[in-house]
Design an enzyme around this catalytic site. Structure first.
Site, PDB file in Angstrom:
ATOM      1  N   GLU A 151      15.932  -8.693  19.890  1.00 45.62           N
ATOM      2  CA  GLU A 151      15.560  -7.410  19.318  1.00 45.62           C
ATOM      3  C   GLU A 151      14.423  -7.250  18.466  1.00 45.62           C
ATOM      4  OE1 GLU A 151      16.744  -4.606  20.940  1.00 45.62           O
ATOM      5  OE2 GLU A 151      15.401  -3.795  19.362  1.00 45.62           O
ATOM      6  N   GLY A 256       0.888  -5.316  -0.927  1.00 50.38           N
ATOM      7  CA  GLY A 256       1.772  -5.009  -1.722  1.00 50.38           C
ATOM      8  C   GLY A 256       2.665  -5.791  -2.439  1.00 50.38           C
ATOM      9  N   GLY A 260       9.994  -8.636   2.000  1.00 57.29           N
ATOM     10  CA  GLY A 260      11.390  -8.974   2.174  1.00 57.29           C
ATOM     11  C   GLY A 260      12.211  -8.648   3.260  1.00 57.29           C
ATOM     12  N   CYS A 263      14.891 -10.316   7.637  1.00 49.67           N
ATOM     13  CA  CYS A 263      14.442 -11.007   8.760  1.00 49.67           C
ATOM     14  C   CYS A 263      13.138 -11.834   8.483  1.00 49.67           C
ATOM     15  CB  CYS A 263      13.932 -10.118   9.720  1.00 49.67           C
ATOM     16  SG  CYS A 263      15.024  -9.304  10.880  1.00 49.67           S
TER      17      CYS A 263
END
Ligand code: UDX
Length: 432
Positions: A151, A256, A260, A263
């Protein structure tokens, strides 16, 4: 079709709910009875826009049910999706497959007719082979097929990502389950999703390779942003200029803080570990992991410079602490490194996040939660915009800070340097 979803975390719950919304009978199973009882009352234990409405709708029309009885749920279903967690092993890099194999053992005792058993959890290459072995031990031969169907949904965008995926990857080593799955996914295929059938091992690797590639893209632009800061260039020009090349593409090129979430950090480490097992050196991904792990310290160093290394009693506001917007998930958020480090140096931290108070900071001295942007900004010396929530995109700083002139460090490049500076604020951002 009768589906059973095992595990009601992000992937399991969203998949189960969306499959039921597409007209299937779905039973979601979790061994956590409290969670199941909550869900039966229409309460969703995770923050995901649009999810609770779909849970309530499909629960009411009886296409969706919840149970903590795995055996009965499996017996009454044709297709079983394994959606339990595969976290990083404690003290290591590889994926902890305990939950997957425990489910496989339970399944081996519950197979009463032909079942398609699918891993939707992110699992390392050859996990499907292992599941097959576990199931075969109990004389279940010919009564099941083990398939990989990773997924790709993102937190905060989960329902849209599930219903309008770019691609559906099905890794099966035989034709029957491929045919059944193509049929199950036909409503999404007819809306434009590409359906790709591969070997089971290939499907397992596609998920890891995709996440590792996206993590590489982010890390790449983050390092380019460092160079931009030292050369007076705006990294956004670079992202646009690179992204216009169709071979590169513009997405996932936003500089940025360190990436995190549940995953990227886990999967980049796990693919390295799998490669080690197969005596392959994934040097690019190794350096991505290292660079990302260093990134929070790099941004912290910048904070120290901004405050001239005088941290003691400095009032610092964090706007947003989750790893990204539209989720309450704190897993591997860079705020978990930055806030304790700043507090340790004597700074007084206030934070506001639209998803509320965070237990993660409970025990850290001088860190407090404020329940509004206004309260969090009061008397602040430095405002750090950590997460790109919409709530932070048009703040009237002048109005909130009442004459004080805090410094603003915009780690998500939400604001324009010119506009904020024109209001008399000292403004820093990333790669600009
Ligand atoms: C990711 C994958 O996108 C998804 O396909 C997979 O199934 C699970 O992992 P998720 O972790 O929910 O999804 O969030 P994502 O939107 O991918 O962001 C991950 C991290 O990358 C966040 O910390 C985010 O802030 C950061 N990011 C993303 C950037 O720093 N820059 C970008 O351009 C994009």
């Amino acid at each position: 079709m009768k589906l059973c979803i095992i595990g009601t975390g992000y992937v399991g719950l969203v998949s189960g709910v969306c499959f039921s919304d597409l007209g299937n009978d779905v039973i979601c199973v979790d061994k956590d009875e409290d969670k199941i009882n909550l869900l039966k009352k229409g309460k969703v234990p995770i923050y995901e826009p649009g999810l609770s409405e779909l849970v309530v709708k499909n629960f009411r029309n009886k296409r969706l049910s919840f149970s903590s009885n795995l055996k009965t749920s499996v017996k009454n279903s044709d297709i079983i999706f394994i959606c339990v967690g595969t976290p990083t092993k404690k003290g290591g890099r590889s994926a902890d497959l305990t939950q997957i194999y425990n489910v496989a053992k339970e399944l081996s005792l519950s197979i009463n007719k032909f079942k398609i058993i699918i891993t939707k959890s992110t699992v390392p290459v050859t996990t499907g082979d292992e599941i097959e072995k576990i199931l075969s031990k109990k004389n279940n031969k010919h009564k099941f097929a083990v398939v990989s169907n990773p997924e790709f949904l993102r937190e905060g965008e989960a329902i849209r990502d599930f219903i309008y995926p770019d691609r559906i990857v099905v890794g099966s080593n035989e034709k029957k389950s491929n045919r059944i799955l193509k049929n199950l996914y036909s409503p999404l295929i007819s809306k434009g999703a590409q359906y790709l059938n591969t070997s089971r091992r290939a499907a397992e690797l596609i998920k890891y390779a995709s996440n590792a590639f996206l993590a590489t893209k982010i890390t790449f632009i983050n390092e380019i942003a460092n160079l931009c800061e030292n050369t007076g260039i705006n990294v956004e020009d670079i992202s646009i200029g690179m992204g216009l090349d169709k071979r590169i593409g513009s997405r996932f090129l936003r500089a940025g803080p360190a990436y995190g979430g549940s995953c990227f950090p886990k999967d980049t480490k796990a693919i390295i570990s799998t490669a080690d097992k197969f005596k392959t050196n994934l040097s690019v991904i190794k350096s991505v992991v290292r660079s990302n792990e260093n990134r929070s310290n790099l941004l912290l160093k910048r904070v120290y410079e901004i405050l001239n290394n005088r941290l003691k009693n400095k009032k610092i506001t964090f706007l947003g602490v989750t790893f990204k917007a539209n989720t309450d998930d704190m897993r591997d958020s860079s705020s978990l490194i930055m806030i304790p480090a700043l507090a340790k140096k004597g700074a007084l931290i206030k934070y506001f996040d639209p998803t509320g108070y965070k237990n993660e900071f409970k025990k850290i001295k001088n860190v407090s939660f404020e329940n509004s942007i206004k309260k969090s900004l009061k008397d602040s010396d430095l405002i750090i915009i950590h997460t790109e929530w919409n709530d932070f995109k048009s703040i009237n700083f002048k109005h909130f800070v009442k004459g004080k002139k805090p410094i603003i460090y915009d780690m998500r490049n939400i604001y324009s340097h010119t506009k904020i500076s024109a209001q008399g604020f000292k403004y820093f951002s990333v790669g600009r």
